[in-house]
Design an enzyme around this catalytic site. Structure first.
Site, PDB file in Angstrom:
ATOM      1  N   ASN A  25       5.983   1.908   7.626  1.00  0.00           N
ATOM      2  CA  ASN A  25       4.812   1.340   6.936  1.00  0.00           C
ATOM      3  C   ASN A  25       3.487   1.486   7.699  1.00  0.00           C
ATOM      4  OD1 ASN A  25       5.250  -0.672   8.790  1.00  0.00           O
ATOM      5  ND2 ASN A  25       5.747  -2.267   7.304  1.00  0.00           N
ATOM      6  N   GLU A  67      -0.018 -10.119  21.617  1.00  0.00           N
ATOM      7  CA  GLU A  67       0.280  -8.703  21.386  1.00  0.00           C
ATOM      8  C   GLU A  67      -0.756  -7.783  22.041  1.00  0.00           C
ATOM      9  OE1 GLU A  67       2.436  -9.629  17.085  1.00  0.00           O
ATOM     10  OE2 GLU A  67       0.479  -8.643  17.112  1.00  0.00           O
ATOM     11  N   HIS A 124       0.649  -1.879  12.104  1.00  0.00           N
ATOM     12  CA  HIS A 124       0.977  -3.275  12.433  1.00  0.00           C
ATOM     13  C   HIS A 124      -0.304  -4.099  12.511  1.00  0.00           C
ATOM     14  CE1 HIS A 124       2.608  -6.782  14.559  1.00  0.00           C
ATOM     15  NE2 HIS A 124       1.505  -6.732  15.279  1.00  0.00           N
ATOM     16  N   TYR A 182       8.001  -7.178  19.482  1.00  0.00           N
ATOM     17  CA  TYR A 182       8.697  -7.651  18.277  1.00  0.00           C
ATOM     18  C   TYR A 182       9.747  -8.704  18.597  1.00  0.00           C
ATOM     19  CZ  TYR A 182       6.707  -4.170  15.024  1.00  0.00           C
ATOM     20  OH  TYR A 182       5.871  -3.434  14.210  1.00  0.00           O
ATOM     21  N   PHE A 188      17.638  -5.198  11.147  1.00  0.00           N
ATOM     22  CA  PHE A 188      16.858  -3.957  11.242  1.00  0.00           C
ATOM     23  C   PHE A 188      16.208  -3.777  12.612  1.00  0.00           C
ATOM     24  CE2 PHE A 188      14.177  -7.216   9.196  1.00  0.00           C
ATOM     25  CZ  PHE A 188      13.080  -7.249  10.071  1.00  0.00           C
ATOM     26  N   LYS A 241       1.367   3.033  13.811  1.00  0.00           N
ATOM     27  CA  LYS A 241       2.744   3.348  14.204  1.00  0.00           C
ATOM     28  C   LYS A 241       2.947   4.871  14.261  1.00  0.00           C
ATOM     29  CE  LYS A 241       4.338  -1.045  12.235  1.00  0.00           C
ATOM     30  NZ  LYS A 241       5.278  -1.707  11.271  1.00  0.00           N
TER      31      LYS A 241
HETATM   32  P1  DAT Z   1       4.735  -7.110   9.039  1.00  0.00           P
HETATM   33  O1  DAT Z   1       4.716  -5.777   9.768  1.00  0.00           O
HETATM   34  O2  DAT Z   1       4.193  -6.978   7.634  1.00  0.00           O
HETATM   35  O3  DAT Z   1       4.094  -8.217   9.829  1.00  0.00           O
HETATM   36  P2  DAT Z   1       7.291  -8.284   9.793  1.00  0.00           P
HETATM   37  O4  DAT Z   1       6.591  -8.876  10.953  1.00  0.00           O
HETATM   38  O5  DAT Z   1       8.109  -9.197   8.938  1.00  0.00           O
HETATM   39  O6  DAT Z   1       6.277  -7.509   8.827  1.00  0.00           O
HETATM   40  O7  DAT Z   1       8.265  -7.136  10.288  1.00  0.00           O
HETATM   41  C1  DAT Z   1       7.830  -6.226  11.283  1.00  0.00           C
HETATM   42  C2  DAT Z   1       8.249  -4.833  10.895  1.00  0.00           C
HETATM   43  O8  DAT Z   1       9.670  -4.764  10.832  1.00  0.00           O
HETATM   44  C3  DAT Z   1       7.772  -4.369   9.513  1.00  0.00           C
HETATM   45  O9  DAT Z   1       6.457  -3.878   9.546  1.00  0.00           O
HETATM   46  C4  DAT Z   1       8.778  -3.325   9.194  1.00  0.00           C
HETATM   47  C5  DAT Z   1      10.060  -3.864   9.793  1.00  0.00           C
HETATM   48  N1  DAT Z   1      10.806  -4.620   8.782  1.00  0.00           N
HETATM   49  C6  DAT Z   1      10.546  -5.861   8.316  1.00  0.00           C
HETATM   50  N2  DAT Z   1      11.420  -6.221   7.370  1.00  0.00           N
HETATM   51  C7  DAT Z   1      12.280  -5.189   7.252  1.00  0.00           C
HETATM   52  C8  DAT Z   1      13.413  -4.935   6.443  1.00  0.00           C
HETATM   53  N3  DAT Z   1      13.872  -5.833   5.558  1.00  0.00           N
HETATM   54  N4  DAT Z   1      14.034  -3.731   6.572  1.00  0.00           N
HETATM   55  C9  DAT Z   1      13.602  -2.820   7.454  1.00  0.00           C
HETATM   56  N5  DAT Z   1      12.537  -2.986   8.253  1.00  0.00           N
HETATM   57  C10 DAT Z   1      11.886  -4.154   8.150  1.00  0.00           C
HETATM   58 MG    MG Z   2       4.699  -9.140  11.613  1.00  0.00          MG
END
Ligand code: DAT
Ligand code: MG
Length: 151
Positions: A114, A128, A117, A51, A59, A11
């Protein structure tokens, strides 16, 4: 497990913090094969497609703003069980909950920053990669032949 592909994307914060080599290195050392890579400024519509499962989350707008804020490194990694294994190497979504030794556990603090991805299923891996690496060909077999031939 069978041979599959995962879409791994560094990212904008990972690129800006100079973590590209560190992150790629972890997948290389594990033994997965890098099958495609590009440095890419993701447009908003493609970030929304990537996404799409999260479009109703509160978010989501901030996530799209983050992902489109600077160049990302888009990669396809291949191997037996790579999708689940990459998720282990990456660690929990919230870096404060990610175990030490994982990428997020070692290198990040905030859920919204974070650094990397990883696909959550082989089907999403395919989807993806089709999104982030649209038009990028796989060259690994050719590289292996050159390497085996020697100088
Ligand atoms: P991951 O990236 O671990 O697969 P995810 O698919 O649930 O997690 O979410 C995609 C991204 O969205 C994640 O890397 C960061 C953001 N995200 C997820 N949950 C969030 C939250 N509660 N607050 C802010 N950003 C969030
Ligand atoms: Mg995810």
């Amino acid at each position: 497990s069978s041979v599959e592909q995962s879409y791994i994307m560094i990212k904008p914060d990972g690129v800006q913090r100079g973590l590209v080599g560190e992150i790629i290195s972890r997948f290389e050392k594990k033994g997965f094969l890098l099958k495609g890579l590009k440095l890419f400024q993701c447009p908003k519509n493609l970030a929304q497609e990537h996404y799409k499962d999260l479009k109703d989350k509160p978010f989501f707008p901030g996530l799209i703003e983050y992902i489109t804020s600077g160049p990302v490194v888009c990669m396809a990694w291949e191997g037996v069980g790579v999708v689940a294994s990459a998720r282990k190497l990456i660690g929990a979504t919230n870096p404060l909950q990610a175990e030490p030794g994982t990428i997020r556990g070692d290198l990040a603090v905030q859920t919204g920053r974070n650094v990397v991805h990883g696909s959550d299923s082989p089907d999403n891996g395919k989807r993806e990669i089709g999104c982030g690496l649209r038009g990028v060909k796989c060259y690994l077999n050719r590289l292996v032949k050159i390497w085996q031939r020697g100088a």
